[in-house]
Design a protein around this motif. Structure first.
Motif, PDB file in Angstrom:
ATOM      1  N   GLY A  21       0.674  -1.199   0.154  1.00  0.00           N
ATOM      2  CA  GLY A  21      -0.016  -0.051   0.198  1.00  0.00           C
ATOM      3  C   GLY A  21       0.863   1.353  -0.162  1.00  0.00           C
ATOM      4  O   GLY A  21       0.390   2.481  -0.097  1.00  0.00           O
ATOM      5  N   LEU A  22       2.139   1.413   0.074  1.00  0.00           N
ATOM      6  CA  LEU A  22       2.972   2.348   0.038  1.00  0.00           C
ATOM      7  C   LEU A  22       3.198   2.912  -1.280  1.00  0.00           C
ATOM      8  O   LEU A  22       3.105   1.904  -2.317  1.00  0.00           O
ATOM      9  CB  LEU A  22       4.331   2.098   0.787  1.00  0.00           C
ATOM     10  CG  LEU A  22       4.419   1.838   2.142  1.00  0.00           C
ATOM     11  CD1 LEU A  22       5.696   1.746   2.838  1.00  0.00           C
ATOM     12  CD2 LEU A  22       3.591   2.828   3.097  1.00  0.00           C
ATOM     13  N   LYS A  23       3.531   4.271  -1.539  1.00  0.00           N
ATOM     14  CA  LYS A  23       3.909   4.876  -2.955  1.00  0.00           C
ATOM     15  C   LYS A  23       5.373   4.650  -2.644  1.00  0.00           C
ATOM     16  O   LYS A  23       5.967   5.162  -2.047  1.00  0.00           O
ATOM     17  CB  LYS A  23       3.471   6.204  -3.187  1.00  0.00           C
ATOM     18  CG  LYS A  23       1.909   6.082  -3.397  1.00  0.00           C
ATOM     19  CD  LYS A  23       1.519   7.416  -3.515  1.00  0.00           C
ATOM     20  CE  LYS A  23       1.168   8.286  -2.018  1.00  0.00           C
ATOM     21  NZ  LYS A  23       0.574   9.273  -2.003  1.00  0.00           N
ATOM     22  N   GLY A  24       6.102   4.292  -4.008  1.00  0.00           N
ATOM     23  CA  GLY A  24       7.509   4.002  -3.814  1.00  0.00           C
ATOM     24  C   GLY A  24       8.252   4.305  -5.267  1.00  0.00           C
ATOM     25  O   GLY A  24       7.390   4.221  -6.243  1.00  0.00           O
ATOM     26  N   ARG A  25       9.753   4.506  -5.257  1.00  0.00           N
ATOM     27  CA  ARG A  25      10.431   4.772  -6.202  1.00  0.00           C
ATOM     28  C   ARG A  25      11.417   3.691  -6.396  1.00  0.00           C
ATOM     29  O   ARG A  25      12.245   3.392  -5.526  1.00  0.00           O
ATOM     30  CB  ARG A  25      11.239   6.271  -6.281  1.00  0.00           C
ATOM     31  CG  ARG A  25      11.764   6.568  -7.582  1.00  0.00           C
ATOM     32  CD  ARG A  25      13.243   6.114  -7.248  1.00  0.00           C
ATOM     33  NE  ARG A  25      14.220   6.417  -8.461  1.00  0.00           N
ATOM     34  CZ  ARG A  25      15.507   6.116  -8.818  1.00  0.00           C
ATOM     35  NH1 ARG A  25      16.136   5.374  -7.974  1.00  0.00           N
ATOM     36  NH2 ARG A  25      16.013   6.707  -9.720  1.00  0.00           N
TER      37      ARG A  25
END
Ligand code: NA
Ligand code: NA
Lengths: 440, 321, 163
Positions: free
Chosen positions: B151-155
């Motif tokens: 559920g996290l937003k990541g690069r």
């Protein structure tokens, strides 16, 4: 020894080819090709294509057409006209009021758009006739428009800033933040100059006796012209600094804001969108094709040792780092007389930046100095964009010579401000630093 | 190659590296070139160029292939879209936890030969890898278990972007230069960028209060020395051997340099108020078993499958799976 | 010959007029990405990447017709004062440079695009699309640039009074 020959050969042929009047993109490309074949081997020509593939998919460079599109839609949406109308009502009875108002509007436009053309063209059409009909000294009026129009380079968003940030590999958001305070100081200096000059010599900007002051209620009513610009500025800068969007995405948000503004002013139409797209592709193709040529030029310059020889030279001279900085800035100003800014960045930043870092200067701060030299380039003949934009709207009896004369004092203000920021780097760097402290 | 002039017995090569000028790994590329010159008695002179100086690092493959320069230091992940095997010769998310294990796969389990096989049809000769340890994950939110990534937003980039997506991360492909501000503004929650020292120097401690170890997306990394085959064939045996020897030396010395720097810079992160979270090895081992499914998806041809299977076999022997 | 030149120009004008609309596709994709990340908290893996794949064709296809329009940045300090034969000569020289530029881009990009096609090269991102269609716009635009330089040269020779 061989590499200083490369340097000499590439730059003399650059100047010679450029004077032929051929497109800069093709001149850079052609010299790159000749040098590659002579000094590196024909197989290395592939490098140009590989660099182009990278250019074709650059998320950051994609901000350029988006900001151009946004400016183009705004220009066609009549919100600049409303702004000018409001400014005239408020500043009509002030010494030099219309010129001061021009700078203020240019500052607002600068915060909305990333390209210089929109402000200069709009002020040339709106402010110039009204200042001239009032009997303003033409050089003062023309200089204010040219100098004000270039504020958009330093005040974010800005296409020139984006290209610098990409080339220097620093964050676009940080580079934008670095431009805000210097941009406002520059605008303030222009205003101070106009006020002082017209106070000393009121005949430069006469206030006709028959000008009547509008009732306050009516004047306040005109301030609603600020609503749409504020909405657009907040849309772009707000979405960057609140973390909603990357600088490129923020440009798309700005396009949406501009389109909504045009809808509000009832100027949105298929023809308008089509015209805006045409302008956008013209400007984008121009910049990106130069990028292709410049990258080809820089690769061969680096690969054959030209860049090293400059670095070696700088390290060899026992000059103080401030002298070296001064020389670099002078080179930038000199190139700005002849060359397009994007071209200068693509050519000079890869060569200068290692020197800046080696001398332990801050690349962010150097970027601001760079943007000020870019503003100088935009107003100085023979190759100054603002001069081209103004040429088209000059009325009978006003020659380009008066434009040249008008920009001189503003050029010197830019020089003074440039030296000021060079001496006090803190003025430039505190805001980006403060912004990155927020939220911790 | 047309440009490899062999004047007075000296062969001159150009090599484009991955790294920015002035960085630690770039210094090691300069050492590599100096060592090759020393080992060949000056008969092979290689000039290193920093990443992106001539062509973007991701395009170096075609530049060496075309003969623009004779050699490159590359990261195979750049070409994994062309050659699926390169996903396994660069970095394997949730793969070998120790650099020595990964290097052992290259030198003791036929990895080297398989990577050579992947480069040969392109007219390129794989010389040797430089293998080193993890890159950290920086986060704005505490991530204490692998499940917390969900559920996290990541690069993330490369194979890691697909694998982390399989663990529930919404992956955005941001350029390296935007990682700082994207974390700062909360555009993303977690990010990979570079090694611990480079990330400290970029100032990530200012924008991400958690540093997660090990960097499961990139527990171990291999970068590669690759030469143009035609140019390579003009070398004599001593010169070829010098390349291999210098490469293996650099692999060990850069790895150890990073190892020491990691300790030093983790301390600096802590002093800056960053919490260092150590993930549970048991948790990672379980995730590794799941990651094997992601690896299988990435192994889309015969060679990449063979490489993946031999890595899995070694991991089983080492009781990692 | 003149009619061939006109047809080439018309082709490039048409492609310019088509390509310019791609900018709105880019705008919509970027807005969609902002919306899905900020409002739905679920960034797409494809929108920003698709936008970058469109970007190359967009500006490349603008180049050839821009050459015809004389819209590429140039230093016209000297050439603006040239008249007659000299003006035509300078014009032809500029077109020759543009054609050489196009020819080199063409010569070196075709094998790379073919290679990308035969490898089935993908971007190796989370979305992982094939990339050769975007790359193919480089040789295509290079051909169009050469053709346009040729067409403008014909026009300059046939109608020197208009240069
Ligand atoms: Na601006
Ligand atoms: Na100028």
């Amino acid at each position: 020894m061989e590499s200083s020959f490369v340097l000499l050969f590439m730059f003399t042929s650059l100047i010679a080819f450029m004077l032929s009047g051929a497109g800069l993109a093709f001149v850079l490309g052609a010299i790159a090709f000749i040098s590659t074949i002579l000094l590196w081997g024909p197989a290395a020509l592939i490098v140009t294509v590989l660099n182009t593939f990278e250019t074709m998919t650059s998320e950051s460079l994609m901000a350029i057409p988006l900001y151009v599109l946004m400016a183009s839609i705004l220009q066609k949406s009549a919100i600049i006209d409303a702004l000018y109308d409001a400014m005239e009502a408020w500043s009509a009875r002030l010494n030099g009021g219309l010129a001061v108002g021009t700078i203020i509007i240019c500052t607002i436009l600068a915060a909305m758009t990333g390209v210089v053309g929109a402000a200069v063209a709009a002020m040339g059409i709106l402010a110039l006739p009204s200042m001239l009909s009032r009997g303003y000294h033409p050089p003062l009026a023309l200089g204010a428009i040219c100098a004000g129009g270039t504020l958009g380079i330093l005040i974010p968003p800005s296409v020139v800033t984006i290209v610098y940030a990409i080339t220097a590999q620093i964050s676009i958001g940080q580079m934008f933040a670095a431009g805000i305070v210097p941009g406002l100081i520059l605008a303030g200096s222009y205003i101070a100059y106009i006020l002082i000059r017209t106070w000393l010599n009121p005949s430069l900007a006469p206030i006709p006796d028959d000008i009547e002051d509008l009732p306050l209620g009516e004047k306040l009513g005109k301030l609603k012209a600020l609503i749409l610009p504020a909405f657009v500025v907040f849309g772009v800068l707000g979405s960057i600094y609140t973390g909603i969007a990357t600088p490129t995405e923020a440009a798309a948000v700005g396009v949406l804001g501009a389109a909504i503004s045009a809808l509000v002013t009832r100027r949105l139409s298929f023809e308008m969108l089509s015209g805006a797209a045409t302008e956008t592709l013209r400007v984008t193709a121009m910049i990106l094709w130069i990028t292709i040529g410049a990258r080809a030029f820089i690769s061969v310059f680096v690969a054959t040792g030209g860049a090293d020889s400059i670095l070696g030279f700088v390290e060899g001279v026992e000059a103080s780092r401030w002298v070296v900085l001064g020389v670099m800035v002078l080179v930038l100003i000199f190139l700005g007389l002849f060359l397009d800014e994007i071209g200068i960045i693509l050519l000079c930043v890869p060569v200068f930046l290692p020197i800046i870092i080696a001398l332990e200067f801050d690349p962010l701060w150097f970027g601001v100095l760079f943007m000020i030299t870019a503003q100088m380039a935009y107003i100085t003949p023979p190759f100054g964009y603002t001069l081209f934009y103004l040429k088209g709207v000059l009325p009978e009896g006003i020659g380009i010579g008066q434009v040249y004369r008008g920009v001189i004092p503003f050029f010197f203000i830019q020089v003074v401000v440039l030296i000021f920021f060079a001496i006090f780097p803190g003025v430039v760097t505190w805001l980006p630093e403060a912004l990155s402290q927020v939220g911790k | 190659s047309g440009t490899a002039a062999r004047a007075q017995g000296v062969t001159k090569w150009r090599m484009q590296a991955l790294w920015g000028g002035g960085t630690t790994p770039m210094m090691y590329e300069e050492k590599f070139c100096a060592r090759v010159a020393e080992l060949t008695g000056g008969s092979l002179e290689i000039t290193p160029f920093a990443g992106g100086q001539i062509v973007p690092s991701a395009q170096a493959f075609d530049a060496v292939r075309g003969g623009a320069f004779e050699m490159m230091k590359t990261y195979d992940g750049y070409t994994a879209g062309k050659i699926p095997a390169h996903g396994f010769s660069s970095t394997v998310p949730f793969g070998f936890p120790e650099a020595d294990q990964y290097e052992a796969w290259f030198y003791e389990r036929g990895g080297l030969d398989m990577v050579r096989e992947s480069y040969a049809p392109a007219g390129l000769t794989y010389v040797a890898p430089t293998v080193y340890g993890e890159e950290p994950i920086h986060s704005r939110v505490p991530v204490r278990t692998i499940a917390d990534f969900d559920g996290l937003k990541g690069r993330f980039v490369g194979l890691a972007s697909a694998v982390m997506a399989d663990f529930g991360v919404s992956v955005s492909p941001l350029p390296t230069s935007e990682v700082y501000s994207a974390l700062d503004k909360g555009l993303i929650d977690v990010a990979d960028r570079g090694d611990i020292k480079a990330n400290y120097e970029e100032g990530l401690h200012e924008v991400a209060k958690y540093l997660i170890l090990p960097g499961v997306h990139q527990p171990t990394t291999a970068t590669s020395y690759v030469a143009n085959t035609r140019a390579f064939e003009t070398l004599d045996d001593q010169q070829k051997a010098a390349l291999a020897v210098a490469a293996r030396e650099i692999s060990g010395s850069l790895r150890q340099d990073i190892l020491v720097a990691n300790g030093e810079y983790l301390k600096k992160f802590q002093d800056a108020g960053v919490e260092i979270i150590d993930l549970d090895p048991e948790d990672i081992a379980q995730a590794r078993a799941k990651a094997v499914e992601s690896w299988k998806k990435a192994a889309t041809d015969e060679l990449s499958t063979r490489m993946m299977e031999s890595q899995v076999a070694l991991m089983q022997e080492l009781r990692l799976l | 010959m003149i009619s061939l030149a006109r047809r080439i120009t018309a082709l490039n004008r048409g492609l310019f007029a088509l390509a310019k609309w791609l900018i709105y596709a880019i705008v919509l994709l970027m807005l969609w990405e902002v919306l899905s990340r900020y409002v739905f908290s679920a960034p797409t893996s494809w929108a920003p990447e698709l936008a970058t794949l469109i970007f190359g064709p967009f500006f490349l296809l603008g180049g050839p017709y821009l050459l015809h329009l004389g819209g590429h940045v140039a230093v016209d300090v000297a050439s603006a004062h040239a008249t007659g034969r000299l003006a035509v000569l300078l014009k032809l020289a500029g077109l020759f440079l543009a054609a050489v530029f196009g020819a080199i881009l063409l010569w070196f990009s075709v094998p790379l695009v073919m290679q990308s096609f035969s490898y089935g090269e993908t971007s190796y991102s989370a979305w992982n699309p094939i990339v050769w269609p975007a790359k193919a716009f480089l040789p295509l635009s290079a051909i169009l640039l050469i053709l346009q330089a040729f067409a403008d040269a014909i026009t300059a020779i046939a109608e020197p009074e208009n240069v």
